[in-house]
Enzyme design. Structure first.
Site, PDB file in Angstrom:
ATOM      1  N   ARG A  63       0.832  -1.208   0.000  1.00 30.30           N
ATOM      2  CA  ARG A  63       0.000   0.000   0.000  1.00 30.30           C
ATOM      3  C   ARG A  63       0.871   1.265   0.000  1.00 30.30           C
ATOM      4  NH1 ARG A  63      -2.024   2.132   4.512  1.00 30.30           N
ATOM      5  NH2 ARG A  63      -2.231   0.120   5.548  1.00 30.30           N
ATOM      6  N   TYR A 116     -16.839  14.074 -15.905  1.00 27.10           N
ATOM      7  CA  TYR A 116     -17.395  12.724 -15.730  1.00 27.10           C
ATOM      8  C   TYR A 116     -18.404  12.729 -14.565  1.00 27.10           C
ATOM      9  CZ  TYR A 116     -17.498   7.849 -14.233  1.00 27.10           C
ATOM     10  OH  TYR A 116     -17.898   6.606 -13.828  1.00 27.10           O
ATOM     11  N   ASP A 188      -7.801  16.573 -15.602  1.00 30.31           N
ATOM     12  CA  ASP A 188      -8.062  15.169 -15.920  1.00 30.31           C
ATOM     13  C   ASP A 188      -7.785  14.993 -17.413  1.00 30.31           C
ATOM     14  OD1 ASP A 188      -9.181  12.712 -16.608  1.00 30.31           O
ATOM     15  OD2 ASP A 188     -10.776  12.863 -15.127  1.00 30.31           O
ATOM     16  N   LYS A 213      -8.716   3.550 -18.964  1.00 32.47           N
ATOM     17  CA  LYS A 213      -9.059   3.861 -20.353  1.00 32.47           C
ATOM     18  C   LYS A 213      -7.852   3.611 -21.265  1.00 32.47           C
ATOM     19  CE  LYS A 213     -12.744   5.442 -18.233  1.00 32.47           C
ATOM     20  NZ  LYS A 213     -13.401   4.473 -17.389  1.00 32.47           N
TER      21      LYS A 213
HETATM   22  C1  4LM Z   1     -17.066   6.678 -18.605  1.00 27.49           C
HETATM   23  N1  4LM Z   1     -15.344   7.319 -17.067  1.00 27.49           N
HETATM   24  O1  4LM Z   1     -17.089   7.868 -18.951  1.00 27.49           O
HETATM   25  P1  4LM Z   1     -12.513   5.099 -13.085  1.00 27.49           P
HETATM   26  N2  4LM Z   1     -12.108  10.689 -15.359  1.00 27.49           N
HETATM   27  C2  4LM Z   1     -12.735  10.571 -16.551  1.00 27.49           C
HETATM   28  C3  4LM Z   1     -13.550   9.471 -16.806  1.00 27.49           C
HETATM   29  O2  4LM Z   1     -14.139   9.391 -18.001  1.00 27.49           O
HETATM   30  C4  4LM Z   1     -13.700   8.479 -15.800  1.00 27.49           C
HETATM   31  C5  4LM Z   1     -13.038   8.647 -14.580  1.00 27.49           C
HETATM   32  C6  4LM Z   1     -12.247   9.757 -14.397  1.00 27.49           C
HETATM   33  C7  4LM Z   1     -16.280   6.350 -17.389  1.00 27.49           C
HETATM   34  C8  4LM Z   1     -16.461   5.243 -16.613  1.00 27.49           C
HETATM   35  C9  4LM Z   1     -17.645   4.396 -16.578  1.00 27.49           C
HETATM   36  C10 4LM Z   1     -12.564  11.636 -17.565  1.00 27.49           C
HETATM   37  C11 4LM Z   1     -14.578   7.356 -16.029  1.00 27.49           C
HETATM   38  C12 4LM Z   1     -13.157   7.643 -13.476  1.00 27.49           C
HETATM   39  O3  4LM Z   1     -13.718   4.512 -13.676  1.00 27.49           O
HETATM   40  O4  4LM Z   1     -12.656   5.314 -11.604  1.00 27.49           O
HETATM   41  O5  4LM Z   1     -11.239   4.381 -13.439  1.00 27.49           O
HETATM   42  O6  4LM Z   1     -12.321   6.558 -13.744  1.00 27.49           O
HETATM   43  O7  4LM Z   1     -17.629   5.796 -19.232  1.00 27.49           O
END
Ligand code: 4LM
Length: 416
Positions: A63, A116, A188, A213
């Site tokens: 961790r 998001y 982001d 992603k």
């Molecule tokens: C989606 N997105 O859009 P985790 N920052 C951005 C994102 O698109 C996402 C996250 C953070 C999608 C997930 C279901 C610009 C997520 C959050 O899912 O926690 O790895 O990332 O489809």
């Protein structure tokens, strides 16, 4: 094998995706070993206490740090141009750990209105419970952004291009305004990847990614990463990551290291396919509005070549008709998968208002320009003709249904 940390500044990004942060392996293994271990043995109590006191370098517990995770952190930091990075369990783990490390009750945070859905939920619902004031603003508008800065603004958070409709924000403009009031800027960069945008060049203090992603790229990991100065990353690691505990598993780090090696070629193919898909959709009679940063009339063009080096691989669009037309279109697809997430080899399609952006209130969604008929596609790596053929057959089914409905609701023709 050499340790590759000293060379990273001279390499092209495509080389860094393969070699950045590579460590010397005692057996000469080409691929980084996976240190799938929770803890690390000390040779003596003396060594254990020295490591905890920070008097001796070395691993303690996964961790707090792990060699496989360190390699990933160094590779992504090098790609983003920052000296340090901290890996996290998810993209949301990265957003929350990066933000909360710098905040306390009474602070003000300024957030772009289009982000998001779960980031929106974190800022709008959770932060307010801890006395942190959050304002959402249209950061494409410099005057509104300037007016929203306060003397107690500690952090400014934005996505560009934004999820789901690719609104672009001028990072340099926001950074200048934020730094005037002493606030850090957190970007982001998930949608662009460091190959298409390096926010450090526009003055961003911290960059986060959902490594779920494009960085991983194969749809088999949920993970995040935060890049920044050595001091900021150390603070995040020692506070919100260590004690709140949303740290990455070594196995996920190993998979992302593998995925990263093909980031450059994947992004090239993703972007190429996406342009073809965007042009097809733009020219289809049923598509009412299209959002794609690669088109000449998209505001992103003003930042192309300075902030952005490509249009990315997400397209959003609205169809003629209503929400049922949008649903019908998604349900008629045969190759393209209805799923949230993006950046995978597979083309994924989803309906933001009822899926990724359902944590928004309908009012906040409308203010951010996210309509109920908006559809988002993450264009994958398949042969583009197959993607187009699937879209075409689904759109044609919608068109036929719309025409039939219009016929049925027409006034009966009078022959009298
Ligand atoms: C989606 N997105 O859009 P985790 N920052 C951005 C994102 O698109 C996402 C996250 C953070 C999608 C997930 C279901 C610009 C997520 C959050 O899912 O926690 O790895 O990332 O489809």
């Amino acid at each position: 094998m050499r340790d590759n940390n000293n060379h990273k500044s001279q390499w092209q990004p495509a080389t860094v995706t393969i070699h950045g942060g590579k460590r010397r392996d005692e057996h000469g293994a080409l691929v980084a070993p996976l240190y799938q271990t929770a803890t690390f043995a000390f040779t003596s109590t003396e060594q254990g206490s020295r490591r905890f006191a920070g008097e001796e370098a070395g691993y303690i517990y996964s961790r707090l740090g792990n060699p496989t995770i360190t390699e990933l952190e160094q590779r992504v930091a090098a790609l983003e141009g920052y000296p340090a990075a901290a890996a996290s369990a998810t993209g949301m783990g990265a957003v929350s750990a990066a933000m909360l490390a710098f905040l306390q009750q009474g602070d003000h945070v300024l957030v772009s209105d289009a982000i998001y859905g779960c980031s929106f939920a974190l800022f709008s619902h959770l932060f307010s419970r801890f006395g942190i004031n959050v304002d959402f603003v249209d950061m494409a508008d410099a005057q509104l952004t300037k007016a929203a800065m306060r003397p107690n603004t500690k952090l400014v958070f934005l996505e560009t291009p934004a999820n789901p409709h690719l609104k672009v924000v001028d990072i340099a403009m926001v950074s200048q305004l934020a730094h005037k009031v002493g606030a850090r800027v957190v970007v982001d960069n998930t949608f662009m990847t460091p190959l298409l945008q390096q926010p450090i060049k526009q003055g961003a203090d911290i960059v986060i990614h959902s490594a779920t992603k494009y960085l991983n790229g194969h749809g088999d990991v949920v993970a995040g990463i935060i890049c920044g100065s050595t001091e900021d990353i150390e603070l995040i690691k020692l506070t919100t990551l260590k004690d709140m505990g949303a740290t990455m598993s070594p196995h996920d780090a190993w998979l992302i290291l593998r995925g990263l090696k093909t980031l450059d070629v994947r992004m090239e193919r993703h972007c190429k396919n996406t342009r073809v898909v965007a042009e097809f959709l733009r020219d289809h009679g049923l598509v009412k509005t299209i959002y794609y940063p690669g088109f000449a009339d998209h505001p992103a063009q003003a930042l192309m070549g300075s902030q952005m080096y490509g249009a990315g691989a997400v397209v959003a669009f609205e169809l003629a008709g209503d929400i049922n037309t949008a649903r019908r279109m998604l349900d008629s697809l045969q190759l393209i998968t209805i799923a949230v997430s993006l950046g995978d080899a597979e083309t994924l399609i989803q309906h933001p208002a009822s899926m990724t952006h359902s944590p928004y209130t309908p009012e906040a969604r409308a203010k951010a320009g996210i309509s109920d008929t908006l559809i988002r596609i993450s264009v994958g790596l398949e042969a583009v003709d197959d993607i187009i053929a699937d879209l075409a057959q689904a759109l044609n089914q919608c068109k036929a249904a719309l025409t039939m409905n219009t016929e049925q609701t027409k006034e009966p023709v009078s022959h009298g």
